[in-house]
Design a protein around this motif. Sequence first.
Motif, mmCIF file in Angstrom:
data_model
loop_
_atom_site.group_PDB
_atom_site.id
_atom_site.type_symbol
_atom_site.label_atom_id
_atom_site.label_comp_id
_atom_site.label_asym_id
_atom_site.label_seq_id
_atom_site.Cartn_x
_atom_site.Cartn_y
_atom_site.Cartn_z
ATOM 1 N N ALA A 26 -0.220 5.113 5.087
ATOM 2 C CA ALA A 26 -0.828 4.185 4.138
ATOM 3 C C ALA A 26 -0.445 2.749 4.473
ATOM 4 N N GLY A 78 -5.323 2.026 2.305
ATOM 5 C CA GLY A 78 -4.051 2.722 2.494
ATOM 6 C C GLY A 78 -3.978 3.989 1.649
ATOM 7 N N VAL A 79 -4.424 3.895 0.386
ATOM 8 C CA VAL A 79 -4.373 5.058 -0.505
ATOM 9 C C VAL A 79 -5.333 6.151 -0.030
ATOM 10 N N ARG A 93 -5.004 -2.272 0.079
ATOM 11 C CA ARG A 93 -4.247 -1.174 -0.525
ATOM 12 C C ARG A 93 -5.112 0.069 -0.715
ATOM 13 N N ALA A 102 0.737 4.929 -2.452
ATOM 14 C CA ALA A 102 0.760 6.141 -1.617
ATOM 15 C C ALA A 102 1.949 7.021 -2.009
ATOM 16 N N ALA A 120 0.839 -1.207 0.000
ATOM 17 C CA ALA A 120 0.000 0.000 0.000
ATOM 18 C C ALA A 120 0.870 1.252 0.000
#
Lengths: 232, 103
Positions: free
Chosen positions: B89, B68-69, B65, A175, A171
Motif C-alpha cells: 500500500a 494504496g488501499v 491513499r 492498509a 496510505a
Amino acid sequence: MADALSPGLAAGQGRRITRDALGIGIATGAYALSFGAISVAIGLDPLQTQALSLLMFTGASQFALVGVLGAGGGLVAAVLTAWLLGARNGLYALSLAPVLRPRGLAKVTTAQFTIDETTAMALAHPDPPAAARAAFWRTGLAIYVLWNIGTLVGALGAAAIADPAMLGLDAAIPAGFIALLWPRLVDRTMWAVAIAGAVVALALTPLLRPGLPVLAAGLVALAASWLLGRRE
Amino acid sequence: MIWAAVLAGSLGTYLLKLVGYLLPASVLEHASVRRVAGLLPVALLAALVAVQTFASGQALVIDARLAGVLVAIGALLLRAPFLVVVLAAAASAALLRAAGVAA
C-alpha cells in the motif's frame, strides 16, 4: 516424555505450541515495525511510541490512538477510540478465566497479555489445562518481546526519514486497519456492519471534528446488536 | 499532551483486560454483551479505514491513499502477510506520487 517448561504437558505438544507461538510472534513483530514507523511519522516521538507497545500492548487500539491523533482528532477522541477497540479484550478475559484460572496477583499479569492472538492460541489448546496455559504464555511472551523490538526498529527507522508522506506511510495507515478488519468479515452481518460503519463515518466527516465520526460508527455496532437481538 | 493520551489510553485498555478476570463468568451468558463486543471492532475498524483513506481534515478527497488501499485489498485477497499488505500500500501510493499521477 514431558515438556521441559511445563511438566503437565507432553513434549511433542509443547514443541508444537512453542513453534506456533514463535510464528505468531514473528508475524506480529513485522506488524509492529509498521506501527512504530507510522506512529513516528504521525508525530509521536519514539519514546511515546515505545510506551504504547509496552503499556497498551493491543495493536488495534495503539494503531487507532495514533491514527486519530494524526488525523487531528484530539486527545479525547483518540483515547475513547482506543478504549472502545480494547473492550473486546475484556470479553476474551471472561472466556479465558475458567481455562487459565489465574488467582490473586496472577490476574494482574495475565490481564496484560490478554489479546486476540493469545486468546485464540489458549482456546485452541483446551486440553490438558497445562497446554492452554503454555499456549497463552508462550504466545504472549513471544509477541510481547517481538512486538516491542519491532516497534523500536520501526520508530527509529522512521525518525531517520525526512519526509514520510513521500514514502506513502499515510496510505499504510488505512492498509493496516483493513488488514486488521479483514479476518473479522466472516459473514453478511459483519460485512453489513462494516459498510454501515464506514458510510456513517464518511457522512459525518464534513460535519464533525476529526475523530468523532469514527466514534459515531461505534453506535452502528450498538444499533446492529439491538436489531439482531430483536430478531432472535 | 500526547503523553496524556498515551497513558490514559494504556490505563483504560489495561483495566478493560483486567475487568474480564474480576467479573463473574455469568456476564458471558448475556448474548448482547457478546454481540456488541464482536461488532464494535468491525464497525470501528471499517470507519477508521474509510476516514484514513478519504478524509483530509474535515474534507473528503480522493488521492494516492485510495490506490494504496485498493492494492492492500488485492494483497489480502492473495493472502499476503500483514507486512506485505502494508508495504504494498505504501509503495504504490509513493510510486503514484513520484510519477506525478496522484496527490
